[in-house]
Design an enzyme around this catalytic site. Structure first.
Site, short mmCIF file in Angstrom:
data_model
loop_
_atom_site.label_atom_id
_atom_site.label_comp_id
_atom_site.label_asym_id
_atom_site.label_seq_id
_atom_site.Cartn_x
_atom_site.Cartn_y
_atom_site.Cartn_z
CG HIS A 73 31.88 -13.90 10.82
ND1 HIS A 73 31.69 -15.15 10.34
CD2 HIS A 73 32.89 -13.37 10.11
CE1 HIS A 73 32.56 -15.36 9.37
NE2 HIS A 73 33.31 -14.30 9.22
CE1 TYR A 125 36.26 -15.80 5.72
CE2 TYR A 125 33.96 -16.11 6.35
CZ TYR A 125 35.15 -15.41 6.46
OH TYR A 125 35.25 -14.34 7.31
CG ASP A 133 3.21 -3.40 -13.93
OD1 ASP A 133 2.99 -3.03 -15.08
OD2 ASP A 133 2.72 -4.43 -13.42
P1 FAD Z 1 32.51 -0.24 8.21
O1 FAD Z 1 33.78 -0.70 7.65
O2 FAD Z 1 32.13 -0.74 9.55
O3 FAD Z 1 32.55 1.32 8.23
C1 FAD Z 1 31.62 2.09 8.97
C2 FAD Z 1 32.40 3.23 9.56
O4 FAD Z 1 31.51 4.12 10.19
C3 FAD Z 1 33.37 2.77 10.61
O5 FAD Z 1 34.67 3.08 10.19
C4 FAD Z 1 32.95 3.55 11.84
O6 FAD Z 1 34.05 3.95 12.61
C5 FAD Z 1 32.21 4.70 11.26
N1 FAD Z 1 31.22 5.31 12.17
C6 FAD Z 1 30.20 4.68 12.78
N2 FAD Z 1 29.47 5.54 13.51
C7 FAD Z 1 30.06 6.75 13.35
C8 FAD Z 1 29.77 8.05 13.84
N3 FAD Z 1 28.72 8.28 14.64
N4 FAD Z 1 30.57 9.06 13.46
C9 FAD Z 1 31.64 8.85 12.64
N5 FAD Z 1 31.95 7.64 12.17
C10 FAD Z 1 31.16 6.60 12.49
N6 FAD Z 1 32.90 -9.09 3.63
C11 FAD Z 1 33.28 -9.65 2.47
O7 FAD Z 1 32.82 -9.24 1.42
N7 FAD Z 1 34.16 -10.68 2.45
C12 FAD Z 1 34.69 -11.19 3.58
O8 FAD Z 1 35.50 -12.09 3.53
C13 FAD Z 1 34.28 -10.64 4.81
N8 FAD Z 1 34.71 -11.17 5.96
C14 FAD Z 1 34.45 -10.54 7.12
C15 FAD Z 1 35.01 -11.03 8.28
C16 FAD Z 1 34.86 -10.35 9.46
C17 FAD Z 1 35.50 -10.89 10.68
C18 FAD Z 1 34.08 -9.18 9.49
C19 FAD Z 1 33.93 -8.40 10.73
C20 FAD Z 1 33.45 -8.74 8.34
C21 FAD Z 1 33.62 -9.41 7.16
N9 FAD Z 1 33.00 -9.00 5.98
C22 FAD Z 1 33.37 -9.55 4.80
C23 FAD Z 1 31.97 -7.96 5.99
C24 FAD Z 1 32.54 -6.62 5.61
O9 FAD Z 1 33.71 -6.40 6.30
C25 FAD Z 1 31.58 -5.49 5.92
O10 FAD Z 1 30.30 -5.81 5.53
C26 FAD Z 1 32.03 -4.21 5.24
O11 FAD Z 1 33.37 -3.96 5.53
C27 FAD Z 1 31.19 -3.05 5.69
O12 FAD Z 1 31.73 -1.87 5.19
P2 FAD Z 1 31.15 -0.48 5.68
O13 FAD Z 1 31.96 0.58 5.07
O14 FAD Z 1 29.70 -0.46 5.45
O15 FAD Z 1 31.28 -0.54 7.25
#
Ligand code: FAD
Length: 812
Positions: free
Chosen positions: A226, A257, A537
């Site tokens: 994205h 946005y 249900d």
């Molecule tokens: P992440 O932040 O990806 O965290 C997952 C973590 O798991 C990572 O830190 C990773 O390092 C760790 N990990 C993975 N595998 C392993 C492993 N094997 N061992 C140890 N650690 C591991 N959302 C909004 O609500 N508003 C917005 O405006 C918005 N804009 C966005 C714009 C962009 C460009 C992007 C990329 C995303 C955007 N999003 C937005 C979406 C949002 O950022 C994500 O959906 C959200 O941050 C996900 O959070 P998370 O904690 O699930 O994932």
């Protein structure tokens, strides 16, 4: 690093941190949060998100998650800086259709208790002076929306959990595996050693499928690219030092946005073909190089809406990745593959506060404390886990992320996955097929158009939005069912056999109604969760002393089965078998149903020999069939279950036998309005875990004094208390009134509740609406208002059911 923990959370993005924060609040200790990246700018999606929080969603659950996120982030600060800027949010309408849709959105906001307003183009420009009001029809404004400083919020939540002595966060530790032995989590293995633990919460978002599949857990999501760009400073904002002052902005007709970054502006764009990334091919950060070829259309649209952006450079630009799930909803809850394994993925920053709180409650008490069925990890049918399906659906979720979606809109691809043995007959009758859990189910039959001659005058016309995915034929099928007899295709029903010496005791423990009934009895019951909410249900039919058949809807079958498996004893005394695909199902309902069936079955099916709410094995011509004398349509008749291979013949036999009585095939559209006239609740809409059976008007189907069962204590408490709210039947007062579901119900300006189900009742000649109302509004004759696309329509609470309240038809 610790080598032992009560719980290991994998992933320290906003979801992992929110879960740790809320578990800490619940008094948990000894939580280890591991992330492969550096803390707290881990490189995951959270690190790259500009943080826009638009709270409004058609789903009450999603809106609720977002509302709580806002509440939480407003309270947090990190190093003296806020974690949220409550600057408001505006979604603009570029097309008349979007403007109408924003009115619908304003309705959802009222339904779910979120303050919002519709703005004229000039009012939008007052909030965002850079915007050209000439190109829009108006805007939808939510003053409490705003922008999250996501990484700061992670750091603040981590600090809280660490300060409380509840959690320890460790960066640059990659988890390589989750150890499961004897069906239980035992440890996680990392590049810094093994950590013994009995519980794991997987918060690895786009990476989730990689670790999950190592323990046999399939997670239907994909990373999707994205685009995000930040402009050079704009002259109009020159000297602005505050991070963000303008409301966040959505331009959904171009899938974009915007947000202010002090003197600059950021643009997020979904306006390109989905760029899916296989989770196995991800590096350690959620970014990829910017692809300029995907930005053209969005760029032009941005320049048109915000002319100040014309000709400016974008020094920062990248393709960021976040997760799209197969149905667009988060995936959370306990994984059935191993005890102690939990998941919370596919979550936006917007929803992360609410998701973290709910998963923490769920882990703490065994129940999340609110209805989460749309996000429940157990909801997926097996075909959803195929690569072809995941890719097709995740891509489509991306394409549709900002689309105007009709509540009955049908997916186009993949289709025709699950077909009943009647399919050729349904097609011959020109069925209009809707998809449900992979099944193709006729919503109406175009071959029934001729019925409009007889019944058409009682079917009000529709146009525009409410005429989409609808046909007057549905009304004619409804009326023909009530007058003659109809065949309904119901093979998607979920059928679960429960057998073994412990079967009765187990079902008594699951069910709120009494299951210990004579062989052949059908029991309608709820399965409650620990809070007394309606978890499932369904009906339970006693086939033999130790052999029962549980029947539930197709859509939620996997969810119900997972709940049943979760509570099944481990000593082998109970066997659960999903036999859904082994049996096809037909409903034969209508006043002439008995006459039609008795002509082709060997047994006596008179009212005395085959009473209401009982089951018998019948020989229907040459077809052995289990038949239940029940009817969700509210008419005399039977649900007929036959081995699938007999299905086509069964159809032909019944079709032939019922010809003298004017049999028709009737579809899902008629089915829904028939059930609503009878006041039958639909799980997932009218009833779910937010409500107990008393509030839902199902107190008649619980036996709290029968002995212990799940949710009994909560139910007893509820019985003692005065009802605060009640599921009510209302009818719209004016001919031509309309509601489709989720609309707000009001008394003047006060929002009382929202529509859980709505449809036209063709036999009662009224548009019917169900919704929970405060107890003092629940009496018949109480006037209320139902708002549909901004239009407030008078409605009246009525006694229910509207059709055949004595059940005389059913018991005939
Ligand atoms: P992440 O932040 O990806 O965290 C997952 C973590 O798991 C990572 O830190 C990773 O390092 C760790 N990990 C993975 N595998 C392993 C492993 N094997 N061992 C140890 N650690 C591991 N959302 C909004 O609500 N508003 C917005 O405006 C918005 N804009 C966005 C714009 C962009 C460009 C992007 C990329 C995303 C955007 N999003 C937005 C979406 C949002 O950022 C994500 O959906 C959200 O941050 C996900 O959070 P998370 O904690 O699930 O994932």
């Amino acid at each position: 690093m610790h080598n032992k923990a009560r719980l290991v959370i994998i992933g320290s993005g906003i979801v992992g941190a929110s879960a740790a924060y809320h578990l800490a609040q619940l008094g948990w200790k000894d939580i280890l949060v591991l992330d492969q990246g550096p803390l707290f700018d881990t490189g995951g999606s959270t690190s790259h998100a500009p943080g826009l929080v638009f709270q409004t969603n058609s789903s009450k659950m999603m809106t609720g998650f977002a509302q709580y996120t806002v509440e939480l982030l407003n309270e947090l600060e990190y190093e003296g800086q806020p974690c949220f800027y409550p600057v408001g949010g505006i979604e603009v309408a570029y097309t008349p259709e979007r403007w109408e849709d924003l009115k619908r959105k304003h309705g959802w906001a009222q339904s779910y208790g979120l303050e919002s307003a519709l703005l004229s183009p000039a009012e939008v420009q007052e909030h965002i002076p850079l915007l050209d009001p000439q190109v829009i029809h108006g805007g939808y404004y939510v003053p409490s929306d705003g922008d999250a400083v996501a990484v700061a919020a992670v750091a603040a939540m981590a600090a809280f959990a660490e300060d409380k002595g509840a959690a320890n966060f460790q960066g640059q530790v990659q988890v390589s595996d989750i150890e499961v032995r004897d069906g239980r989590v035992r440890a996680v293995n990392t590049d810094r050693g093994r950590v013994e633990t009995e519980q794991v919460l997987l918060c690895t978002n786009i990476w989730a499928p990689v670790l999950a599949e190592k323990v046999g857990l399939e997670i239907p999501l994909m990373a999707v690219e994205h685009q995000y760009l930040i402009s050079e400073p704009l002259p109009e904002l020159s000297g602005e030092t505050r991070a963000i002052v303008h409301p966040i902005l959505r331009h959904q007709d171009f899938s974009m946005y915007f947000r202010q970054h002090a003197e600059a502006y950021g643009i997020g764009s979904y306006k390109h073909e989905p760029l899916l990334v296989d989770p196995h091919e991800l590096g350690k950060t959620a970014t990829r190089p910017f692809t300029p070829e995907h930005f053209d259309v969005a760029h032009r649209a941005a320049n048109e809406l915000l002319p100040s952006l014309k000709g400016v450079e974008f020094p920062q630009k990248f393709n960021g990745m976040f997760a799209f799930t197969a149905d667009g909803m988060p995936i959370m809850g306990p994984a059935s593959q191993a005890q102690g394994l939990w998941v919370a993925v596919g979550v936006w920053v917007t929803h992360a506060g609410g998701v973290g709180r709910s998963i923490a409650r769920w882990m703490d008490s065994g129940a999340p404390g609110e209805d989460l069925h749309e996000a429940d990890i157990s909801r997926f049918h097996p075909h959803v886990f195929t690569r072809a399906y995941i890719q097709a659906r995740c891509a489509q979720q991306y394409r549709e992320v900002y689309d105007i979606i009709h509540p009955l809109q049908q997916m186009e691809h993949p289709r025709n996955l699950r077909l009943s043995p009647f399919q050729a007959r349904l097609e011959a009758l020109k069925g209009e097929f809707f998809e449900s859990s992979g099944w193709e189910r006729p919503q109406w039959y175009n071959a029934n158009r001729n019925l409009l001659g007889e019944f058409g005058r009682d079917v009000p016309e529709r146009s525009g939005w409410e005429a989409r995915y609808w046909s007057p034929i549905q009304g004619a099928e409804h009326l023909a069912t009530r007058q003659h007899v109809a065949l309904f295709e119901l093979s998607a029903f979920t059928k679960i056999e429960v057998s073994g010496r412990g079967a009765l005791g187990y079902l008594e423990h699951m069910a709120a109604n009494r299951i210990d009934q004579p062989v052949g009895k059908v029991v309608y019951t709820s399965f409650l969760d620990q809070t007394g909410g309606i978890k499932c249900d369904l009906t339970v039919t006693r086939l033999e002393a130790d052999h029962f058949l549980v029947l539930t809807g197709g859509g939620m079958g996997r969810h119900d089965l997972a709940w049943m498996r979760r509570w099944a004893p481990e000593d082998g005394s109970v066997q659960l078998r999903d036999v859904s695909s082994e049996y096809c199902t037909l409903g034969l309902w209508g006043p002439d149903a008995r006459r039609a069936l008795e002509g082709v079955c060997e047994e006596d099916i008179s009212n005395e020999a085959f009473p209401y709410y009982t089951a018998q094995n019948l020989k229907v011509e040459t077809v052995p069939a289990l038949t239940l004398r029940v009817s969700y349509a509210g008419e005399l008749g039977w649900e007929i279950y036959a081995p699938s291979e007999f299905g086509r013949h069964l159809w032909d036999v019944l079709w032939e036998a019922a010809q003298p009585y004017g049999v028709i095939a009737a579809g899902g559209g008629a089915f829904d309005s028939l059930r609503l006239e009878k006041g039958y609740r639909l799980w997932g809409a009218d009833i779910h875990t937010d409500y107990n059976p008393y509030e839902a008007g199902l107190g008649w189907a619980v036996r709290p004094d029968k002995g212990d069962f799940i949710g009994r204590e909560a139910l007893l408490r509820a019985r003692e208390q005065e009802l605060q709210r009640k599921l009510c039947c209302m009818t719209l007062d004016e001919a031509g009134g309309m509601a489709l579901g989720k609309e707000p119900i009001l008394d003047g300006e006060r929002v009382l509740g929202y529509v859980t189900s709505a449809n036209y009742g063709y036999s009662v000649g009224k548009h019917i609406v169900y919704g929970y109302l405060p107890a003092d509004y629940a009496s018949p004759e109480t006037p209320v208002l139902v708002e549909y696309f901004g239009r407030r329509q008078p409605a009246t609470v009525t006694r229910e059911p509207l059709y055949d309240p004595e059940n005389a038809k059913l018991k005939a």
